[in-house]
Design a protein around this motif. Sequence first.
Motif: not given
Length: 370
Positions: A274-286
């Motif tokens: 993100x522009x504010x520097x935060x990194x968010x993982x998006x994890x798929x576990x299906x």
Amino acid sequence: MISTKVLYSAVLKTEKIDDAHKFQSLPQPSGSYPYRLKVDPIHNDEKLVFHMVGDTAGIGKSDLQQTVVNQMTTQYLNSTPDEQPSFLYHLGDIVYHYGEAEQYDTQFLTPFEQYPAPIYAIAGNHDSDVNPQSKEAYESLEAFYTTFCNTCPKTIHFGNNKHRKSQIQPHVYWTMEAGLATIIGLYTNVPKYGCIKKEQRSWFVKELQHAAKFSSEKAIIVCLHHAPYSADFNHGSSPNMIEFLESAFEEAGVKPDIVFSGHVHNYQRFNKQYLDGKTVPFVVAGAGGFEELHTLADPTDPEYYTESPLFDQVHLENYCDNRRGFLKIVIEKNPFSFIIKGEYYTVSNKNSENKNHALFDTFIVDLTGR
């Protein structure tokens, strides 16, 4: 001839699918607003361990589903006391292809009979759908509510597993308050790319803001069934869920630390910067047991496209699309460190008695010092 490695990435399907008519009305909550449930973990205040998996149901080859459950059970039983999961969080699609009560015994209760920990869940699209050819009329999520959203623990009357009682989740969308984590579970309904309406959105924004008040002590985790980002050939990414989440994050002024989903039958881990520097993982576990796995799509195939503003700063970090598996999540906090550690374990596809699980991927979200 020189071969080139395919650079997989999140995709959108070129052909637009409009199945909004499949939306199902939500049942009444079984608990009181704002639908929070406090769960006491088995560890101390410095550690939280839990399993996570989605799409476990099996209608054709139930042994595949049973193998995944058996390996989670084996891992639990072989863990030291401080590593034993406090619970399993299910990411939806507990039964296929419709949420009929008669499917719960063979697809959920019997396979999970020996799993030692409590099981909590959000509903998937198949859990929510209603079979138009059913001989007996029933409401959307009727069996799911009996199993997971009861007012007190009760014997599940349509199952033979007498040991596992019903859960007491307060609604189909709800927040778990569990020691070191606030886990916000969304309900994304039946349509292929999910659908969340105004009432739930308002609740979600408020829950993000509430969770942020305790972010120095608790990780903020968001779970939903439909995967926002996916590189697979069958579903692809969900523009509905991407737009929903991003607009809610912006309105709340809060981003979660990690987002988990199912729906797609494989494992994928994306990072969004993100522009504010935060990194968010998006994890798929299906890849929890359904017989069909979803391989990744060739991004050069004209049936898909990868260029979209929705994918800005979204990168596929790792994936496994040819084996089933499950997640083990460990959250640890001490005066010097605060982390979320994820481990994804794959299960052998071979039809042998000596099936086991193997560590495939590890990731860490560092929350230290915030």
